[in-house]
Design a protein around this motif. Sequence first.
Motif, PDB file in Angstrom:
ATOM      1  N   LEU A   1       0.834  -1.206   0.000  1.00  0.00           N
ATOM      2  CA  LEU A   1       0.000   0.000   0.000  1.00  0.00           C
ATOM      3  C   LEU A   1       0.871   1.259   0.000  1.00  0.00           C
ATOM      4  O   LEU A   1       1.345   1.689   1.049  1.00  0.00           O
TER       5      LEU A   1
ATOM      6  N   THR B   1      -1.638   0.346  -5.191  1.00  0.00           N
ATOM      7  CA  THR B   1      -1.650  -0.779  -4.258  1.00  0.00           C
ATOM      8  C   THR B   1      -1.707  -2.112  -4.994  1.00  0.00           C
ATOM      9  O   THR B   1      -2.162  -2.198  -6.130  1.00  0.00           O
TER      10      THR B   1
ATOM     11  N   HIS C   1      -2.673  -6.287  -4.374  1.00  0.00           N
ATOM     12  CA  HIS C   1      -3.438  -7.188  -3.505  1.00  0.00           C
ATOM     13  C   HIS C   1      -3.418  -8.618  -4.028  1.00  0.00           C
ATOM     14  O   HIS C   1      -3.168  -8.851  -5.212  1.00  0.00           O
TER      15      HIS C   1
ATOM     16  N   GLU D   1     -10.397  -2.115  -1.785  1.00  0.00           N
ATOM     17  CA  GLU D   1      -9.465  -0.980  -1.668  1.00  0.00           C
ATOM     18  C   GLU D   1      -9.905   0.184  -2.559  1.00  0.00           C
ATOM     19  O   GLU D   1      -9.899   1.338  -2.153  1.00  0.00           O
TER      20      GLU D   1
END
Length: 483
Positions: free
Chosen positions: A138, A168, A170, A179
Amino acid sequence: MSLNEKEFVKEVTPRAVDFSQWYIDLVLKTELMDYAPIKGCMAIRPYGYAIWENMQQLLDKRIKATGHQNAYFPLFIPQSLLQKEAEHVEGFAPEVALVTHGGDEKLNEPLVVRPTSEAIICSMYAKWVQSWRDLPLLINQWCNVVRWEKTTRPFLRTSEFLWQEGHTVHATEEEAEEETLKMLGVYKDFVETELAVPVISGLKTEREKFAGALKTYTIEALMADGKALQAGTSHNLGQHFSRVFGIQYLDTDKQLKYAWQTSWGVSTRLIGAVIMVHGDDRGLKLPPQIAPVQAVIVPIITKKKREEVFEKCRELKTKLAPKTRVQLDDREGYSAGWKFNEWEMKGVPLRLEVGPRDLERGVVTVVRRDTGEKSTIPAGELPQRLPHILKEIQDNLFRQALAFREENTHFVQNYAEFQEILQEKMGLIKAFWCGDAACEEKIKDETKATIRCIPLEPEQKEKGACLFCGKENNRMVYFARAY
RNA sequence: CGGGGCGUGGCGCAGUUUGGCAGCGCGCUUGGUUUGGGACCAAGAAGUCGCAGGUUCAAAUCCUGUCGCCCCGACCA
């Protein structure tokens, strides 16, 4: 506006006469910016930059509170990197600035000046992400970007601008989507709470989404001239970039997987939004939360009471300073009246007048920029009361902007009505849309109105007929002409 | 990329038609009188007229070229 009022601001074109000129006059006269000797570029002057710094501080806090860290990536991107993601290239190719020489030598490979940093950041992420333990990643960066725009306007669209871009990574699609929406929520809260600008959250259509994204979410605001402004975007990038840049991680099930990504940004364009939402014929109206000066003390000097007045002003400043961004305008050679107009134009939320009459009564004359309301407050109570008054102003600006948006949002069920509203008053238009890009395109060609977003929480649940083709559907969207 | 506009002290402009001392307002500096909604008086400083070339005794002004910026539209945070 009365003639009397007109006299106050000699230097700014009235909003109703020419909104565009009003805006330009204002940003120059209030010293937010000045044109620089490069096409489409501006210098952000101290007063304008102070607004940006306040915005940065308030948003940065939120970005960190949601678990992100700041970092910095290069300004230059090897051209080949930018070109890796097909849609992305196509979207940005026409507006990249290219560096072909370093000193006297021609570069082996041209460098683009970042128009956005997906490419360079993803190339780094490919090195940093190896395991599921590295996720989520992040990161946010505050930086400048360059887009060689054909049409530019101060703050709203300049060749170079300042922004933050979050990037970011993930493990799952669900997490990336979560997010994306979380940061859209952060933007909405930030813009509404700190800038007092109401926004509508929603999804962009395929046509309007970010080049290279799976989905683009947006917050849209309505300006005082009836045009919409995209105030921030949050993208679910899917695996588009992770696949071309090779961002893979070894999952707990021992499988090598491509990661899921997001990116999101807001820019100095927000300064333009604040101006166009709150400003009036007398100048800026800055929300207290981001105003560089929240209260200005203007001494009313007379020959006899000179020192006494100055002394009281200095004392007041000292008492207010811990809780308020306060400035004492002790310039001599400018009349009090001149200062009143100057600070009103600059949008300072509160003016505190201290003169001989106030001294006698032990009060300070307080004037609100948002309402023009004048009152007197016992000097001793001011340090306690000022933060509350500023809060009231902040809230009032939001309420006014929201009321304006509501008055200028229209639900229409047929195309004729749609065209009529665009012609007469603009604003936001809610209507049903079948989802076909062809209808969207034709509406745009014929009316210049675009689908700003498909709202996240549609108020109309029932079905309706597509504005253009009449096909039954349940997709209510917002249309508007936009900046 | 199309359309329009503009380049003359810091800002806004006049002067260019018809070549002849580079001007006006605001701002700025200094001194003084003022100061409750853009005060006044006096004295000052500040310009290679966007740039290059040409015509001419003489160019801000005429000719050729060129650069830049702004605004409005088509594309984009």
